[in-house]
Scaffold this motif. Structure first.
Motif, short mmCIF file in Angstrom:
data_model
loop_
_atom_site.label_atom_id
_atom_site.label_comp_id
_atom_site.label_asym_id
_atom_site.label_seq_id
_atom_site.Cartn_x
_atom_site.Cartn_y
_atom_site.Cartn_z
N THR A 169 0.83 -1.21 0.00
CA THR A 169 0.00 0.00 0.00
C THR A 169 0.86 1.25 0.00
O THR A 169 0.61 2.20 -0.76
N GLU B 124 -13.18 -5.08 2.97
CA GLU B 124 -12.19 -4.92 4.03
C GLU B 124 -10.90 -4.29 3.50
O GLU B 124 -10.33 -3.38 4.11
N GLN C 153 -9.22 -0.63 4.27
CA GLN C 153 -7.86 -0.59 4.79
C GLN C 153 -6.98 0.34 3.95
O GLN C 153 -6.22 1.15 4.48
N SER D 297 -7.98 3.96 4.53
CA SER D 297 -7.50 4.40 5.84
C SER D 297 -6.00 4.71 5.81
O SER D 297 -5.55 5.73 6.35
N ASP D 298 -5.22 3.82 5.17
CA ASP D 298 -3.78 4.03 5.08
C ASP D 298 -3.45 5.31 4.30
O ASP D 298 -2.59 6.10 4.71
N ARG E 237 -9.41 -7.94 15.40
CA ARG E 237 -8.35 -6.92 15.37
C ARG E 237 -8.01 -6.43 16.77
O ARG E 237 -6.85 -6.12 17.07
N ASP F 297 -6.67 -7.63 6.33
CA ASP F 297 -5.39 -7.01 6.64
C ASP F 297 -5.26 -6.87 8.15
O ASP F 297 -5.72 -5.91 8.75
#
Length: 578
Positions: free
Chosen positions: A54, A82, A86, A89-90, A289, A307
């Motif tokens: 990513t 998902e 992820q 968000s990153d 998580r 992830d």
């Protein structure tokens, strides 16, 4: 050792990734980031999940975005909700010091109108699952005409999930002169086809070995009867104090049954599969998580794009039919430089699958005997002793209660107190294993065949497979389905390696370890000369005119055994992608 600054990453991004604890780039980042920042051609990167993909595409992409232009400039397509969330968000974390830059995740299971309203307000980067993005395109609520970069993440997963037509439809709305990046853990033929169709002179980066699993993952197998698989699973969990793992099952029904049984037996487990609603899946994933759950039981489809950091173990409750699926499973552990363990609980009938996987990942599975009750109890007790040694004592918080408890227990000496502590912790385990059944380990060696088998006369059906019709010659080549060798690969090799006019191919019979095919008699000599000694993804091929009375399964085994013989012809390199 290079730094992110050495790779050309800008100051706002450097500041953000420093806040996240990034110190030095990972191998995929070292290779991909400078290329994306300085060159215009497309990129194919083969790397496992958890290797830093990513950031490898995200940092250069963010650096090329014009935040003052409020329209979609980059599109990232991911196979699952998902993974979509992820990535978004990153990217939001990486770009927190870039003003006015907006990233929107677009996915099913959430309000489409909310996503459309955000699009209308303006975003620069869209991270999307294929189905939901097509819905929005068909409603004419998004204009992709200004997109200069397209990223396909986990492309092989998208193919496995049947998204190829959706990708075609999406790319039809993106300018032809865009930069395209494709990240994949494996390189099946369909990925090469996408590259050929949509990419411009792509440069390929391979992190580790093509189609291989993570380098720092150990691969272990237990061979037991089918009826003992669940008991073996529990013993593995009991023998691994502090396990934080994913158990992969083949079907939704099996996934739910195993999860229910583990919960009933007192394990912190839950299930993740397609029969759950999106809200239920979100709850399960949050618990996993947050480490409220130590064991997640999942199907392959539900876990795609999953992830989660620091997964210690992946347990295969039976091996998948496709070796590439095993690669994805094992890639959930051993991430970001950490070590991991991938375990297979299998029956003797799955030996062939295991050998296929070993060939693909370039590693050998380690055999283990099922842990005995005594070994498990000893392991658990010593783990408790380790925890007691390492526990941090808060004198201030516990001091006001300590003396009262000390007076209450002062009649117990140290030995009595320790025995009671162990009993309190382990009575359930001790009771369970007191009369535990014996789990039989299936021997690894196959029973030897009768020597008469060696001289067995081939059946008429076998002879027919080795015989060509009139005017044609039957040719043998030592690559088959186990090697990923199919009809398309054979035709491709003939087109590239055989000198002279094009070779017409008749019937093709693909076996696990070899292939037989028909060509015109006049072409047989050229075909044999071209293919004999050629290389198919590291495997040196033997080719000859087929003899109807010869057992080619035995010949293939002998060639494999003596593959390093000096008498074999030199390599003729052939590395076209499958």
């Amino acid at each position: 050792m290079q730094t992110f600054q050495d790779l050309g990453v800008s100051q706002p991004l450097l500041r953000a990734i420093s806040d996240l604890g990034f110190e030095y780039p990972m191998p995929v980042q070292e290779k991909v980031i400078p290329h994306l920042l300085t060159k215009d051609n497309d990129v194919i990167a083969l790397a496992q999940t958890g290797t830093g993909k990513t950031a490898a595409f995200g940092l250069p992409l963010l650096q090329r975005i014009k935040s003052d232009e409020v329209s979609p400039q980059a599109l990232i397509i991911a196979p699952t909700r998902e993974l979509c969330l992820q990535i978004a968000s990153d990217l939001a974390d990486y770009s927190k010091y870039i003003d006015n830059l907006k990233v929107l995740p677009v996915y099913g299971g959430s309000s489409i109108m909310s996503q459309i309203r955000t699009l209308r307000r303006g975003v620069q980067i869209i991270v999307a699952t294929p189905g939901r993005l097509i819905d929005i395109i068909e409603r004419k609520e998004v204009d992709l005409g200004g997109v200069h970069t397209v990223v396909l993440d986990e492309a092989d997963e998208m193919l496995n999930m049947g998204f190829l037509d959706s990708i075609d439809a999406i790319l039809a709305h993106v300018p032809a002169e865009r930069k395209m990046l494709m990240f994949s853990a494996t390189m099946p033929k369909e990925i090469a086809d996408i590259a050929k169709k949509y990419m411009h002179s792509p440069e390929e980066f391979v992190i580790g070995t093509r189609n291989s699993g993570a380098e720092n993952v150990r691969h272990i197998f237990y061979m037991v009867k089918s009826s003992d698989k669940y008991l073996t699973l529990k013993r593995i969990a009991d023998n691994t104090p502090g396990i934080y793992g994913i158990i992969f099952c083949r079907t939704r029904k099996e996934t739910q049954e195993i999860a229910d049984a583990l919960i009933q037996d007192g394990y912190n487990a839950d299930s993740l599969h397609g029969d759950l609603s999106q809200q239920q899946r979100d709850i399960v994933m949050k618990k996993f998580r947050d480490r409220v759950l130590s064991i997640l039981v999942a199907t392959d489809v539900a876990a795609r794009g999953l992830d989660v950091d620091n997964v210690s173990h992946v347990i295969n409750y039976g091996l998948p039919d496709d070796p590439a699926v095993y690669t994805h499973r094992s890639g959930r552990t051993g991430r970001a430089g950490k070590t991991g363990v991938s375990i297979a609980i299998m029956h003797s009938r799955e030996r062939g699958k295991m050998r296929d996987i070993e060939r693909i990942i370039g590693k050998t599975f380690e055999h283990r005997e099922v842990p005995t009750p005594d070994h498990i109890i000893e392991k658990q007790i010593y783990n408790l002793a380790d925890r007691l040694e390492r526990v941090e004592v808060n004198e201030d918080a516990i001091g006001k209660y300590f003396h009262g408890v000390e007076r209450k227990l002062q009649w117990l000496d140290g030995s009595d107190l320790l025995k009671r502590l162990l009993s309190l912790e382990f009575n359930r385990l001790l009771d369970y294993y007191k009369d535990a059944p014996i789990i039989e380990n299936i021997p690894l060696e196959k029973p030897k065949k009768d020597k008469r088998e060696k001289n067995k006369v081939p059946t008429e059906q076998e002879k027919d497979r080795r015989t060509a019709p009139g005017g044609m010659a039957r040719v043998y080549v030592s690559a088959g389905k186990r090697d990923g060798f199919y009809a398309g690969n054979l035709i491709d090799m003939l087109n590239h390696l055989v000198v002279g006019k094009r070779v017409d191919v008749g019937r093709i019979d693909l076996m696990p370890g070899y292939a037989l095919f028909d060509v015109k008699k006049g072409d047989a000599g050229r075909v044999v000369a071209a293919l004999n000694g050629s290389e198919f993804f590291g495997k040196r091929l033997h080719c000859e005119k087929a003899d109807p009375n010869r057992d080619y399964s035995r010949l293939t085994a002998e060639k494999k055994k003596h593959s390093k013989s000096a008498e074999e012809p030199p390599f003729k390199k052939f590395r076209k992608r499958r």
